[in-house]
Scaffold this motif. Structure first.
Motif, PDB file in Angstrom:
ATOM      1  N   THR A 168      34.003   3.254 -23.727  1.00  0.00           N
ATOM      2  CA  THR A 168      33.891   4.614 -24.272  1.00  0.00           C
ATOM      3  C   THR A 168      33.518   5.613 -23.190  1.00  0.00           C
ATOM      4  N   TYR A 169      32.597   5.204 -22.304  1.00  0.00           N
ATOM      5  CA  TYR A 169      32.103   6.068 -21.229  1.00  0.00           C
ATOM      6  C   TYR A 169      32.164   5.287 -19.917  1.00  0.00           C
ATOM      7  N   ALA A 170      32.953   5.772 -18.963  1.00  0.00           N
ATOM      8  CA  ALA A 170      33.146   5.067 -17.697  1.00  0.00           C
ATOM      9  C   ALA A 170      32.431   5.788 -16.563  1.00  0.00           C
ATOM     10  N   PHE A 171      31.702   5.023 -15.752  1.00  0.00           N
ATOM     11  CA  PHE A 171      30.968   5.577 -14.614  1.00  0.00           C
ATOM     12  C   PHE A 171      31.358   4.830 -13.341  1.00  0.00           C
ATOM     13  N   CYS A 172      31.300   5.546 -12.230  1.00  0.00           N
ATOM     14  CA  CYS A 172      31.581   4.927 -10.946  1.00  0.00           C
ATOM     15  C   CYS A 172      30.969   5.794  -9.848  1.00  0.00           C
ATOM     16  N   SER A 173      30.900   5.268  -8.649  1.00  0.00           N
ATOM     17  CA  SER A 173      30.576   6.097  -7.486  1.00  0.00           C
ATOM     18  C   SER A 173      31.874   6.250  -6.713  1.00  0.00           C
ATOM     19  N   TYR A 174      32.083   7.422  -6.129  1.00  0.00           N
ATOM     20  CA  TYR A 174      33.383   7.670  -5.505  1.00  0.00           C
ATOM     21  C   TYR A 174      33.240   8.642  -4.335  1.00  0.00           C
ATOM     22  N   ASP A 175      33.691   8.194  -3.165  1.00  0.00           N
ATOM     23  CA  ASP A 175      33.734   9.070  -2.000  1.00  0.00           C
ATOM     24  C   ASP A 175      35.109   9.703  -1.918  1.00  0.00           C
ATOM     25  N   GLY A 176      35.159  10.898  -1.374  1.00  0.00           N
ATOM     26  CA  GLY A 176      36.456  11.554  -1.229  1.00  0.00           C
ATOM     27  C   GLY A 176      36.349  13.046  -1.471  1.00  0.00           C
ATOM     28  N   THR A 177      37.461  13.716  -1.319  1.00  0.00           N
ATOM     29  CA  THR A 177      37.508  15.157  -1.539  1.00  0.00           C
ATOM     30  C   THR A 177      37.443  15.455  -3.036  1.00  0.00           C
TER      31      THR A 177
END
Length: 290
Positions: A168-177
């Protein structure tokens, strides 16, 4: 502040062994979720998972009991508890190695009808990439229980395609522009999650919901003591605040904006304590040399 929200962390528990200080702290994404929810004011918070039978397991269990986290659905399995080894570099935690969850990776928590009945008592179940619970997520989906899930830096495209439709709710860490992050959030959202959120370290975080992007800056702090648990605390407090707001009839847009702002403040506070939530001890078991 008290929130009319009940949550359960279903999955991992570990001790985080700090090689630079010869100390260890209780942790794990789902344990942290349960503890942070309680700290933030959730009316009911539980942890559900397997422990080993060593002193590391007892360390985590004692901390959960002290924090008054419900553990009635936990079980001890003969063997080694999960642990990870890490160190701090200028306050940032750097993981070195881990024992793949100890007994948890070899004994999957098979949800039965009574476990599902228990989970239905909660507003939200939380799980993550290192919980070894992928096979159980369809049961939670079929029971229509809201599920938040923490993907990791090394989650593959195939993994997202497998898991995101169940979430239902997705989380992540993400590097980038900014554009790269937006592209990633939209891609994950198209797989099914209602809200997708990417943590971006010092840049704060970005969310996507119903075609709209939301940005939240990181709350500045004078000194970062330890970033362990920063992402987990952001996820937890956002979900507790958001769930409470929606139950009160607050619009989704307003609920997202206000809840992520409060979550950023709480995450900044967590960065100023040792370990994920304290309870540090001298290393109880000798786990390899530095």
């Amino acid at each position: 502040m008290e929130y009319n929200v009940s949550v359960v962390g279903f999955g991992d528990n570990v001790v985080d062994i700090y090689t630079h200080s010869n100390k260890q702290y209780p942790g794990g994404n789902c344990v942290n979720f349960a503890v942070y929810a309680k700290m933030f004011g959730a009316k009911r918070s539980a942890y559900m998972g397997y422990f080993g039978t060593d002193v590391n397991a007892d360390h985590v269990i004692e901390a959960l009991h002290n924090e008054k986290i419900e553990t009635v659905k936990c079980k001890k399995i003969s063997g080694e508890n999960g642990y990870s080894r890490c160190k701090l570099e200028n306050g940032d935690r750097v993981f070195l190695d881990y024992n793949e969850g100890g007994v948890r990776s070899r004994h999957i928590y098979e949800l039965d009808e009574f476990d599902i009945e228990y989970l239905k008592q909660f507003d939200l179940v939380h799980c993550g990439n290192y919980c070894y619970m992928e096979s159980q997520l369809p049961k939670i989906k079929e029971a229509n229980i809201p599920l938040s899930f923490d993907f990791s830096d090394d989650s593959t495209e195939e993994y997202y395609m497998q898991i995101a439709p169940l979430v239902t709710y997705a989380f992540c860490s993400y590097d980038g522009t900014d554009e790269e992050v937006k592209k990633h959030l939209k891609k994950v959202s198209d797989l099914g999650p209602e809200i997708v959120c990417a943590s971006r370290g010092a840049k704060g975080c970005m969310l996507y919901c119903n075609g709209k992007y939301y940005e939240q800056k990181a709350v500045p702090i004078e000194k970062v003591v330890d970033t362990m648990g920063a992402g987990d605390s952001l996820i937890t407090t956002f979900m507790v605040g958001y769930t409470d707001a929606r139950k009160k009839g607050i619009s989704q847009d307003e609920a997202i904006v206000s809840s992520i702002a409060e979550a950023a403040k709480f995450a900044a506070e967590i960065c100023q304590i040792d370990g994920a939530f304290g309870y540090g001890r001298e290393i109880l078991m000798d786990k390899l040399k530095n």
